[in-house]
Design a protein around this motif. Sequence first.
Motif, mmCIF file in Angstrom:
data_model
loop_
_atom_site.group_PDB
_atom_site.id
_atom_site.type_symbol
_atom_site.label_atom_id
_atom_site.label_comp_id
_atom_site.label_asym_id
_atom_site.label_seq_id
_atom_site.Cartn_x
_atom_site.Cartn_y
_atom_site.Cartn_z
ATOM 1 N N VAL A 33 104.001 45.866 58.581
ATOM 2 C CA VAL A 33 102.844 45.041 57.448
ATOM 3 C C VAL A 33 101.736 45.146 58.112
ATOM 4 N N SER A 37 100.060 47.049 54.845
ATOM 5 C CA SER A 37 99.259 46.247 54.173
ATOM 6 C C SER A 37 98.026 46.362 53.755
ATOM 7 N N LYS A 38 97.434 45.813 52.710
ATOM 8 C CA LYS A 38 96.016 46.363 52.241
ATOM 9 C C LYS A 38 95.246 45.787 53.273
ATOM 10 N N LEU A 137 105.821 42.321 52.256
ATOM 11 C CA LEU A 137 104.560 43.281 52.173
ATOM 12 C C LEU A 137 104.059 43.284 50.819
ATOM 13 N N PHE A 140 102.467 39.775 50.328
ATOM 14 C CA PHE A 140 101.145 39.587 51.053
ATOM 15 C C PHE A 140 100.178 40.397 50.208
ATOM 16 N N ASP A 141 100.423 41.516 49.859
ATOM 17 C CA ASP A 141 99.414 42.258 49.287
ATOM 18 C C ASP A 141 98.888 41.666 48.049
ATOM 19 N N TYR A 144 96.613 39.105 49.095
ATOM 20 C CA TYR A 144 95.364 39.477 49.692
ATOM 21 C C TYR A 144 94.426 39.922 48.621
#
Length: 151
Positions: A33, A37-38, A137, A140-141, A144
């Motif tokens: 992550v 991740s971004k 992931l 979350f992206d 975000y």
Amino acid sequence: MKKFVAVLSVFLLMALSMIVKAADIVFIDVQAVVNNSKAGKDAQALLEEAGKKAQAEVEAKQKTLKQDQKSQEEFQAFAIQKQQEVLKRRDELLGQFMKLVQDNLESFAKEKNYSLIVDKQAVLYGKPELDKTQEFLNYFDSKYEKGPKIK
């Protein structure tokens, strides 16, 4: 006979509830992550930017440096100060990132009805279907992109 059936029924219900509860436990590779991740990439880019800026300032000061003892000591103090600023920035970025991860893990767990999410590094063995790294992931992206960014 009725007593045996009742005891057997209770035992089967307990076993079934344990099986259902085990499905509430998943694991996530937190390092993946961080790296993929971004938000993690943004934090890494900001840290690299801070490091390059500090390095450029140190190099610029070094070019104007006189060769006496006092100037050398001032330069070393300046270089240490810049290094400490970069470390402080790293800690700030890590704190922001980990808060985002924690907040998103909580909402992800609630949405998916997971009772426990464990870091993959703490798992000695886990069935591959319990690894929810990619699913988290993606989650979350997407959150975000819509929410506050790491600064």
